[in-house]
Design an enzyme around this catalytic site. Sequence first.
Site, short mmCIF file in Angstrom:
data_model
loop_
_atom_site.label_atom_id
_atom_site.label_comp_id
_atom_site.label_asym_id
_atom_site.label_seq_id
_atom_site.Cartn_x
_atom_site.Cartn_y
_atom_site.Cartn_z
N ASP A 26 -14.40 5.89 3.27
CA ASP A 26 -15.57 5.69 4.12
C ASP A 26 -15.77 6.82 5.24
O ASP A 26 -16.38 6.77 6.34
CB ASP A 26 -15.55 4.44 5.12
CG ASP A 26 -15.51 3.18 4.39
OD1 ASP A 26 -15.73 3.08 3.11
OD2 ASP A 26 -15.48 1.91 5.16
N GLU A 74 -18.74 1.91 2.97
CA GLU A 74 -19.12 0.83 3.42
C GLU A 74 -20.53 0.80 3.53
O GLU A 74 -21.44 1.47 3.96
CB GLU A 74 -18.54 0.54 4.84
CG GLU A 74 -18.93 -0.86 5.30
CD GLU A 74 -18.34 -1.35 6.77
OE1 GLU A 74 -17.48 -0.65 7.15
OE2 GLU A 74 -18.60 -2.32 7.06
N LYS A 131 -18.71 -0.66 -0.98
CA LYS A 131 -17.99 -1.97 -0.64
C LYS A 131 -19.01 -2.54 0.45
O LYS A 131 -19.10 -2.11 1.35
CB LYS A 131 -16.53 -1.57 -0.26
CG LYS A 131 -16.49 -0.80 0.85
CD LYS A 131 -14.95 -0.56 1.16
CE LYS A 131 -14.73 0.39 2.44
NZ LYS A 131 -14.82 -0.35 3.52
N LYS A 134 -14.67 -4.62 4.82
CA LYS A 134 -14.09 -3.39 5.28
C LYS A 134 -13.03 -3.32 4.20
O LYS A 134 -12.56 -1.96 4.27
CB LYS A 134 -13.24 -4.17 6.53
CG LYS A 134 -14.26 -4.82 7.60
CD LYS A 134 -15.48 -3.55 8.12
CE LYS A 134 -16.07 -4.12 9.04
NZ LYS A 134 -17.36 -3.17 9.46
N VAL A 159 -11.42 6.62 7.40
CA VAL A 159 -11.78 5.94 8.53
C VAL A 159 -12.23 4.74 8.38
O VAL A 159 -13.04 4.22 7.40
CB VAL A 159 -12.63 6.80 9.48
CG1 VAL A 159 -12.26 8.32 9.73
CG2 VAL A 159 -14.14 6.91 8.78
N THR A 160 -12.21 3.65 9.51
CA THR A 160 -11.30 4.02 10.57
C THR A 160 -9.93 3.31 10.39
O THR A 160 -9.74 2.37 9.69
CB THR A 160 -11.88 3.46 12.08
OG1 THR A 160 -11.94 2.03 11.78
CG2 THR A 160 -13.21 3.93 12.34
N CYS A 164 -11.17 -0.08 8.41
CA CYS A 164 -11.15 -0.21 6.84
C CYS A 164 -10.19 0.40 6.27
O CYS A 164 -9.60 0.08 5.09
CB CYS A 164 -12.65 0.57 6.52
SG CYS A 164 -14.12 -0.31 6.89
N GLN A 204 8.95 -3.16 10.51
CA GLN A 204 9.45 -4.19 9.98
C GLN A 204 9.89 -3.61 8.41
O GLN A 204 9.76 -4.38 7.66
CB GLN A 204 8.64 -5.15 9.87
CG GLN A 204 8.33 -5.72 11.29
CD GLN A 204 7.46 -7.28 11.08
OE1 GLN A 204 8.08 -8.35 10.93
NE2 GLN A 204 6.51 -7.06 11.39
#
Length: 228
Positions: A26, A74, A131, A134, A159-160, A164, A204
């Site tokens: 995007d 987007e 798309k 997002k 971005v961002t 997205c 994680q």
Amino acid sequence: MSRFEIPANPSPLSVDFARTALVIIDMQRDFLEPGGFGAALGNDVSRLVAAVEPCRAILTGARAAGMLVIHTREGHRPDLSDAPPAKVERGPADKRIGACGPMGRILIRGEAGHDIIPALAPLPDEPVIDKPGKGAFYQTDLDLMLRNRGIETLMVTGVTTEVCVHTTVREANDRGYRCLVLGDACASYFAEFHEVGLRMIAAQGGIFGWVSTTEEVLAALAANQRAA
Ligand code: C5J
């Protein structure tokens, strides 16, 4: 040999460049330029400009290495038939998706603001994924394209970071792709969201993927070139 170990968080990632795609999310005028959708929402678009040069550098490197390069945008059909009302009906009426902005109708396919910024313009043979959401996998043929080419790793930029980029990385992770997010080639209107967004990806043990930099990947691509 096309397999290289890229220094990354939380651990180095072994990447086979022959099975890796660069995904640029995007980098559209509506998000990056004054007068677009992002600016209409009151955001400081200059924060996103920081990602342009790193994106340009990795795009040049990926093209030189013959890697698959995929761009995303987007946006929606002019009749808004693919835009959920819940997405459109937000904010003041003159700043909504489909409203008239300085660069044409906001986030509408075919309008100037929907286009990718000239510095990162796709080449004719580089797929552009349009798309409606997002995430780049939602209601698109991205997964099919990647599987047809045997892609296993995505280098993700754009971005961002927390919207997205994050949504796409989460979708890709659930579909079994390794995501290497190039932190300096991503950006957000909010410095803290960018920073925490990157930390969340690598937390994680790499719950959504790995985080590295364009410099590390360009060094590996240069080594790949020398080895070829
Ligand atoms: C947003 C995006 N932020 N590309 N889109 O609405 O992140």
